[in-house]
Enzyme design. Sequence first.
Site, mmCIF file in Angstrom:
data_model
loop_
_atom_site.group_PDB
_atom_site.id
_atom_site.type_symbol
_atom_site.label_atom_id
_atom_site.label_comp_id
_atom_site.label_asym_id
_atom_site.label_seq_id
_atom_site.Cartn_x
_atom_site.Cartn_y
_atom_site.Cartn_z
ATOM 1 N N PRO A 96 38.883 41.127 35.431
ATOM 2 C CA PRO A 96 40.227 41.075 34.850
ATOM 3 C C PRO A 96 40.948 42.418 34.924
ATOM 4 C CG PRO A 96 38.566 40.187 33.337
ATOM 5 C CD PRO A 96 37.859 40.924 34.418
ATOM 6 N N GLU A 97 41.924 42.519 35.801
ATOM 7 C CA GLU A 97 42.789 43.677 35.813
ATOM 8 C C GLU A 97 44.175 43.192 35.395
ATOM 9 O OE1 GLU A 97 42.071 46.630 38.637
ATOM 10 O OE2 GLU A 97 40.135 45.831 39.249
ATOM 11 N N LYS A 138 46.352 45.149 30.000
ATOM 12 C CA LYS A 138 45.252 44.181 29.995
ATOM 13 C C LYS A 138 45.133 43.452 28.652
ATOM 14 C CE LYS A 138 42.362 47.236 32.271
ATOM 15 N NZ LYS A 138 41.056 47.565 32.884
ATOM 16 N N ARG A 189 32.509 54.191 35.034
ATOM 17 C CA ARG A 189 32.550 53.145 36.053
ATOM 18 C C ARG A 189 31.988 53.653 37.365
ATOM 19 N NH1 ARG A 189 36.723 49.402 35.188
ATOM 20 N NH2 ARG A 189 37.419 49.466 33.046
#
Length: 269
Positions: free
Chosen positions: A2-3, A51, A250
């Site tokens: 989900p971006e 988001k 990340r």
Amino acid sequence: MPEGDTVWNTARVLHRALAGARLTGSDFRVPQLATTDLTGWTVRESTSRGKHLLLRLAAPDDAHWTLHSHLRMDGVWRAYAPGERWSGRPAHLIRVVLRSPGAVAVGYHLHELALVPTAEEDRLAGHLGPDLLGPDWDAAEAVRRLTAHPEQTIGEALLDQRNLAGVGNLYKCEVLFLRGVSPWTPVGAVPDLPGMAALAQRLLAANRGRWTQSTTGSLHRGQTSYVYGRRAQPCRRCGTAIRKQELGERVTYWCPVCQPEHPSDLPPG
Ligand SMILES: [Zn+2]
């Protein structure tokens, strides 16, 4: 993953399913909202900011409230027809069910689920930088926020939603490849930040309205990205093996030839 574009699409799905409808039932499966009942409430609209998903409601006394949710890495909202089998995810992941005469919306593995007065939405989403897919996208403000921390790596700065809202790891990796910038470059040394912000906005906007995220223009499986998810595969431009390494929280993917400022002492990915 989900971006911003995925969240934008999700907001639209919920808007089509529920906007204007009076809810006939709700079922919250999170402790903080376990006693909340939205029966009789009207859904005004569903929208996104970065988001964050914002489902705006009117209570029976016409007070305006917002049901906030965040998908993070694994959350998803699905809309079903009444009576349709819920096929989205295992039932134990359900966090909320909203029923209306025309549709049932089911939220799985949602994060930060909260019901707040709409006037106080900013408590949850007010810290965000300009929304790449928002009606008020402000590229100059995004650049101003990015440049406020010139020592931060551009790889981390692009993911910081306080700078600009909507970029996740996939778009981060792809934007940096397309601009030929190493993820480890300090923000202050990145040439043409406005161009980078504009490219991020174009990539997200191009993927609105579909669930396959592509930065290459191809929707074929295995051809939708330049570097993201392509560790050890040949760079589409120069043939060098794509690398993968941790950057902050990340992993990041990059081509060491096309994005040359990477410190030479890092081990090969
Ligand atoms: Zn390359």
